[in-house]
Design an enzyme around this catalytic site. Structure first.
Site, mmCIF file in Angstrom:
data_model
loop_
_atom_site.group_PDB
_atom_site.id
_atom_site.type_symbol
_atom_site.label_atom_id
_atom_site.label_comp_id
_atom_site.label_asym_id
_atom_site.label_seq_id
_atom_site.Cartn_x
_atom_site.Cartn_y
_atom_site.Cartn_z
ATOM 1 N N GLY A 51 -61.202 84.329 45.021
ATOM 2 C CA GLY A 51 -60.253 84.834 46.002
ATOM 3 C C GLY A 51 -60.188 86.347 45.979
ATOM 4 O O GLY A 51 -59.114 86.944 45.972
ATOM 5 N N HIS A 52 -61.370 86.968 45.925
ATOM 6 C CA HIS A 52 -61.454 88.424 46.029
ATOM 7 C C HIS A 52 -62.895 88.772 46.388
ATOM 8 O O HIS A 52 -63.769 87.892 46.401
ATOM 9 C CB HIS A 52 -61.011 89.109 44.732
ATOM 10 C CG HIS A 52 -61.787 88.714 43.515
ATOM 11 N ND1 HIS A 52 -61.276 87.889 42.542
ATOM 12 C CD2 HIS A 52 -63.047 89.022 43.124
ATOM 13 C CE1 HIS A 52 -62.183 87.722 41.592
ATOM 14 N NE2 HIS A 52 -63.268 88.389 41.930
ATOM 15 N N ALA A 53 -63.114 90.048 46.694
ATOM 16 C CA ALA A 53 -64.468 90.540 46.941
ATOM 17 C C ALA A 53 -64.673 91.774 46.072
ATOM 18 O O ALA A 53 -63.720 92.293 45.491
ATOM 19 C CB ALA A 53 -64.639 90.902 48.415
ATOM 20 N N SER A 98 -65.256 85.498 47.925
ATOM 21 C CA SER A 98 -65.642 84.180 47.406
ATOM 22 C C SER A 98 -64.464 83.495 46.726
ATOM 23 O O SER A 98 -63.648 84.125 46.047
ATOM 24 C CB SER A 98 -66.848 84.278 46.479
ATOM 25 O OG SER A 98 -66.480 84.637 45.193
#
Lengths: 134, 134
Positions: A51-53, A98
């Site tokens: 839950g981040h990039a 992702s």
């Protein structure tokens, strides 16, 4: 693959009566210098991770036990990939959001990364990701 | 540890309700630049692996699923260590003869190494190892 900055890579694997060995050479099979790795395990069923990039960091994921589904998103296209094969690794470049879900019991996700830890390299707000990725 | 050029290292591990992450930074937790990694899996019960030493390559072992016993030998002292904890890794420096045995079903042994593959770095004859290690 549909999502930009991602691709599937097959590791060289030697198999004989004593089992299997999959090899990952930095700057070759893994397309960057390996600065850091981490492994995720003991994830309770139903939990999501990720839950981040990343702004610059490149990563390669492999599932070494069990299975896990990766949702990849480049701000335009979205794709789900289930990892379960220790020979098959997933390159995830910069500016890909992702999320990891559907961890089976006993799942081990191993990740090679191109940079040492740097908190400023993370994009944790989805709105900011969408603006940056465009 | 009894065998020279070996030591146990505990990885930084972040644990919360979503599971665990163990981190290995190259040149820090892993005491060398990570040039290459390999993972061993699918080893039938009763099989042994390893049975060689390296002239210069340094390695770090971790067991990510199941368990495996490592027999370490520096030519003078011998020691057995069972690996089963993904937080606890084993540094194995040059000139240590190591044998892997007692793989439990589903065991995954992951290894970080300090050098790209070089066949001349392997010592595969035990007599030669004993002469070189003295």
């Amino acid at each position: 693959m549909l999502v930009k900055n991602t691709r599937s890579i097959k590791l060289h694997t030697f198999s004989d009566s004593r089992g299997k060995v999959s090899v990952a050479e930095g700057e070759k099979d893994i397309p960057f210098k390996i600065e850091r790795t981490f492994h995720i395990y003991g994830v309770p069923q139903g939990e999501e991770r990720g839950g981040h990039a990343h702004r610059e960091t490149e990563q390669v994921y492999v599932c070494l036990n069990g299975s896990v589904t990766v949702i990849l998103n480049d701000g335009t296209n979205k794709e789900e990939i289930t990892l379960r094969d220790p020979e098959q690794v997933l390159y995830v470049g910069p500016l890909v959001w992702s999320v990891l879900k559907d961890f089976q019991p006993g799942t081990v996700l191993f990740v090679w990364t191109s940079k040492h830890y740097d908190a400023t390299d993370y994009i944790r707000e989805y709105d900011e990701f969408i603006k940056t990725a465009k």
